[in-house]
Design a protein around this motif. Structure first.
Motif, PDB file in Angstrom:
ATOM      1  N   GLY A 177       1.172  -1.418  -0.007  1.00 25.51           N
ATOM      2  CA  GLY A 177      -0.171  -0.354  -0.311  1.00 25.51           C
ATOM      3  C   GLY A 177       1.284   1.320  -0.132  1.00 25.51           C
ATOM      4  N   SER A 178       1.905   1.121   0.254  1.00 27.53           N
ATOM      5  CA  SER A 178       2.777   2.426  -0.304  1.00 27.53           C
ATOM      6  C   SER A 178       3.084   3.381  -1.131  1.00 27.53           C
ATOM      7  CB  SER A 178       4.580   2.064  -0.263  1.00 27.53           C
ATOM      8  OG  SER A 178       4.285   1.631   1.551  1.00 27.53           O
ATOM      9  N   VAL A 179       3.592   4.492  -1.278  1.00 29.99           N
ATOM     10  CA  VAL A 179       3.681   5.159  -2.667  1.00 29.99           C
ATOM     11  C   VAL A 179       4.341   5.585  -2.673  1.00 29.99           C
ATOM     12  CG1 VAL A 179       2.572   7.382  -3.938  1.00 29.99           C
ATOM     13  CG2 VAL A 179       0.764   5.906  -2.693  1.00 29.99           C
ATOM     14  N   VAL A 180       5.272   5.289  -3.832  1.00 29.95           N
ATOM     15  CA  VAL A 180       6.571   5.626  -3.539  1.00 29.95           C
ATOM     16  C   VAL A 180       7.171   6.996  -4.368  1.00 29.95           C
ATOM     17  CG1 VAL A 180       9.311   4.779  -4.353  1.00 29.95           C
ATOM     18  CG2 VAL A 180       8.017   3.494  -3.302  1.00 29.95           C
ATOM     19  N   THR A 181       7.280   7.803  -4.277  1.00 32.22           N
ATOM     20  CA  THR A 181       7.395   9.688  -4.561  1.00 32.22           C
ATOM     21  C   THR A 181       9.126  10.143  -5.131  1.00 32.22           C
ATOM     22  OG1 THR A 181       6.947  10.334  -2.830  1.00 32.22           O
ATOM     23  CG2 THR A 181       5.975   9.936  -3.850  1.00 32.22           C
ATOM     24  N   ALA A 182       9.965   8.953  -4.645  1.00 37.49           N
ATOM     25  CA  ALA A 182      11.684   8.649  -4.669  1.00 37.49           C
ATOM     26  C   ALA A 182      12.451   7.719  -4.305  1.00 37.49           C
ATOM     27  CB  ALA A 182      12.246   9.822  -3.338  1.00 37.49           C
ATOM     28  N   ASN A 183      13.656   7.725  -5.110  1.00 40.45           N
ATOM     29  CA  ASN A 183      14.098   6.828  -5.109  1.00 40.45           C
ATOM     30  C   ASN A 183      13.993   5.870  -3.806  1.00 40.45           C
ATOM     31  OD1 ASN A 183      15.092   7.550  -7.658  1.00 40.45           O
ATOM     32  ND2 ASN A 183      16.525   8.434  -6.659  1.00 40.45           N
ATOM     33  N   VAL A 184      14.746   4.208  -3.655  1.00 38.47           N
ATOM     34  CA  VAL A 184      15.047   4.006  -2.437  1.00 38.47           C
ATOM     35  C   VAL A 184      15.752   3.240  -2.555  1.00 38.47           C
ATOM     36  CG1 VAL A 184      13.550   2.176  -1.180  1.00 38.47           C
ATOM     37  CG2 VAL A 184      11.777   3.317  -2.452  1.00 38.47           C
ATOM     38  N   GLN A 185      16.924   3.490  -1.671  1.00 33.93           N
ATOM     39  CA  GLN A 185      18.378   2.156  -1.471  1.00 33.93           C
ATOM     40  C   GLN A 185      17.879   1.707  -1.444  1.00 33.93           C
ATOM     41  OE1 GLN A 185      20.024   4.660   1.525  1.00 33.93           O
ATOM     42  NE2 GLN A 185      21.501   6.322   0.278  1.00 33.93           N
ATOM     43  N   ALA A 186      19.080   0.378  -1.765  1.00 28.09           N
ATOM     44  CA  ALA A 186      19.452  -0.921  -1.224  1.00 28.09           C
ATOM     45  C   ALA A 186      19.044  -1.259  -0.450  1.00 28.09           C
ATOM     46  CB  ALA A 186      20.970  -0.962  -1.724  1.00 28.09           C
ATOM     47  N   HIS A 187      18.886  -2.328  -0.372  1.00 22.12           N
ATOM     48  CA  HIS A 187      18.211  -2.736   1.768  1.00 22.12           C
ATOM     49  C   HIS A 187      17.490  -2.262   2.522  1.00 22.12           C
ATOM     50  CE1 HIS A 187      20.668  -6.242   0.974  1.00 22.12           C
ATOM     51  NE2 HIS A 187      22.123  -5.787   0.012  1.00 22.12           N
ATOM     52  N   VAL A 188      16.505  -1.353   1.695  1.00 21.66           N
ATOM     53  CA  VAL A 188      15.760  -0.439   2.769  1.00 21.66           C
ATOM     54  C   VAL A 188      14.035  -0.362   2.667  1.00 21.66           C
ATOM     55  CG1 VAL A 188      14.509   1.929   2.820  1.00 21.66           C
ATOM     56  CG2 VAL A 188      17.536   1.999   2.579  1.00 21.66           C
ATOM     57  N   MET A 189      13.711  -0.925   4.146  1.00 20.26           N
ATOM     58  CA  MET A 189      12.335  -0.904   3.557  1.00 20.26           C
ATOM     59  C   MET A 189      11.647   0.768   3.876  1.00 20.26           C
ATOM     60  SD  MET A 189       9.474  -2.839   6.062  1.00 20.26           S
ATOM     61  CE  MET A 189      10.131  -4.737   6.065  1.00 20.26           C
ATOM     62  N   VAL A 190      10.718   0.966   3.047  1.00 18.76           N
ATOM     63  CA  VAL A 190       9.756   2.200   2.732  1.00 18.76           C
ATOM     64  C   VAL A 190       8.267   1.377   3.169  1.00 18.76           C
ATOM     65  CG1 VAL A 190      11.399   3.348   2.266  1.00 18.76           C
ATOM     66  CG2 VAL A 190       9.826   2.652   0.506  1.00 18.76           C
ATOM     67  N   VAL A 191       7.681   2.421   3.949  1.00 17.24           N
ATOM     68  CA  VAL A 191       6.250   2.319   3.591  1.00 17.24           C
ATOM     69  C   VAL A 191       5.567   3.770   4.251  1.00 17.24           C
ATOM     70  CG1 VAL A 191       6.357   0.036   5.092  1.00 17.24           C
ATOM     71  CG2 VAL A 191       6.417   2.496   6.598  1.00 17.24           C
ATOM     72  N   GLY A 192       3.609   3.560   4.022  1.00 15.27           N
ATOM     73  CA  GLY A 192       3.182   5.206   4.001  1.00 15.27           C
ATOM     74  C   GLY A 192       3.409   5.623   2.651  1.00 15.27           C
ATOM     75  N   ASN A 193       2.803   6.965   2.792  1.00 17.54           N
ATOM     76  CA  ASN A 193       2.519   7.784   1.459  1.00 17.54           C
ATOM     77  C   ASN A 193       2.577   8.942   2.250  1.00 17.54           C
ATOM     78  OD1 ASN A 193       1.084   9.031  -0.739  1.00 17.54           O
ATOM     79  ND2 ASN A 193      -0.931   8.194  -0.386  1.00 17.54           N
ATOM     80  N   PRO A 194       3.606   9.399   1.744  1.00 14.31           N
ATOM     81  CA  PRO A 194       4.248   9.400   0.194  1.00 14.31           C
ATOM     82  C   PRO A 194       5.300   7.892   1.560  1.00 14.31           C
ATOM     83  CG  PRO A 194       5.725  11.463   1.012  1.00 14.31           C
ATOM     84  CD  PRO A 194       3.674  11.211   1.690  1.00 14.31           C
ATOM     85  N   ALA A 195       5.718   7.454   0.738  1.00 12.06           N
ATOM     86  CA  ALA A 195       7.103   6.178   1.170  1.00 12.06           C
ATOM     87  C   ALA A 195       7.728   6.783   2.435  1.00 12.06           C
ATOM     88  CB  ALA A 195       7.062   5.440   0.716  1.00 12.06           C
ATOM     89  N   LYS A 196       8.200   6.667   3.282  1.00 10.97           N
ATOM     90  CA  LYS A 196       9.379   6.863   3.819  1.00 10.97           C
ATOM     91  C   LYS A 196      10.145   5.700   4.563  1.00 10.97           C
ATOM     92  CE  LYS A 196       7.717  11.296   4.705  1.00 10.97           C
ATOM     93  NZ  LYS A 196       8.536  12.311   3.204  1.00 10.97           N
ATOM     94  N   PHE A 197      11.312   5.969   5.469  1.00 13.50           N
ATOM     95  CA  PHE A 197      11.967   4.884   5.586  1.00 13.50           C
ATOM     96  C   PHE A 197      11.262   4.297   7.034  1.00 13.50           C
ATOM     97  CE2 PHE A 197      15.486   4.059   8.749  1.00 13.50           C
ATOM     98  CZ  PHE A 197      16.412   2.570   8.391  1.00 13.50           C
TER      99      PHE A 197
END
Length: 178
Positions: free
Chosen positions: A116-136
Motif C-alpha cells: 500500500g505504500s506510494v513511492v515518490t523518490a528513489n529507495v536505497q538498497a536494503h531499505v524498507m519503506v512504508v506509507g504515503n508517501p513512502a518513508k524509511f
C-alpha cells in the motif's frame, strides 16, 4: 522474447518489444507494455501493469495489484509519450501488494516496499519503506528480514554496516558494496 521456463497465466497481455527472462512467473491479468524489460526469476503477481520504461532486474518480486506509472502529469487530451520516465527495480527488490511506484525512480537492490505504500523518490538498497508517501522504516537483509539494531539478520546471520555509499554487507574477509 520470453525466456525458457517462464510461465504466463491466463488473461495476461504481453506487447511487442518486451523481453522477459528465464524462469519467471507472470500472474493472471498482467499487462506488459512495449519495451519493458524483465530479468530472470522475476515473480509478477496478479493484476499488475508494467508500462513502457519499467525495468525489473533479476529476482524481483512484484506483489498483487502493485502499480507503476510512466508519466508524472498525464492528461488524456495531451500526447506525452516523449516524456515517459524510466523506473528501475534493482536485483532482489520487493514491491508489496497495492503499492504505487511513481515513474522516474529507482528501487535499490534488495529494497522492500511495504504493501500500500506510494513511492515518490528513489529507495536505497536494503531499505524498507512504508506509507504515503513512502518513508524509511528499517534496513532489510538480502533474505527479506528486518535487520536488528546492530545491522545483523537474526534469521540468516548476515551482517551489514553503514558506509558513505549506503549499507554494505560484511563478509569474512572483505566488504561487499550492496
Amino acid at each position: 522474447m520470453i525466456g525458457e521456463g517462464t510461465r504466463i497465466w491466463a488473461w495476461s497481455h504481453i506487447m511487442e518489444e518486451v523481453v522477459i527472462g528465464e524462469n519467471c512467473n507472470i500472474g493472471e491479468h498482467v499487462f506488459v507494455e512495449k519495451g519493458v524489460r524483465i530479468g530472470n526469476r522475476v515473480k509478477v503477481k496478479n493484476n499488475v501493469a508494467l508500462y513502457t520504461g519499467v525495468v525489473c532486474e533479476d529476482d524481483v518480486f512484484l506483489g498483487p495489484n502493485c502499480v507503476f506509472t510512466h508519466i508524472k502529469n498525464p492528461r488524456s487530451f495531451i500526447e506525452r509519450k516523449q516524456e515517459f520516465k524510466n523506473t528501475i527495480i534493482k536485483k532482489g527488490a520487493t514491491i508489496g501488494a497495492n503499492a504505487t511506484v511513481v515513474c522516474g525512480n529507482e528501487i535499490g537492490e534488495y529494497a522492500f516496499i511495504g504493501a500500500g505504500s506510494v513511492v515518490t523518490a528513489n529507495v536505497q538498497a536494503h531499505v524498507m519503506v512504508v506509507g504515503n508517501p513512502a518513508k524509511f522504516y528499517a534496513y532489510v537483509c538480502q533474505c527479506g528480514e528486518k535487520l536488528n539494531e546492530n545491522l545483523q539478520c537474526d534469521i540468516c546471520k548476515k551482517e551489514y554496516e553503514r558506509s558513505k555509499e549506503g549499507i554494505i554487507r560484511r563478509t569474512d574477509t572483505k566488504y561487499v558494496k550492496m
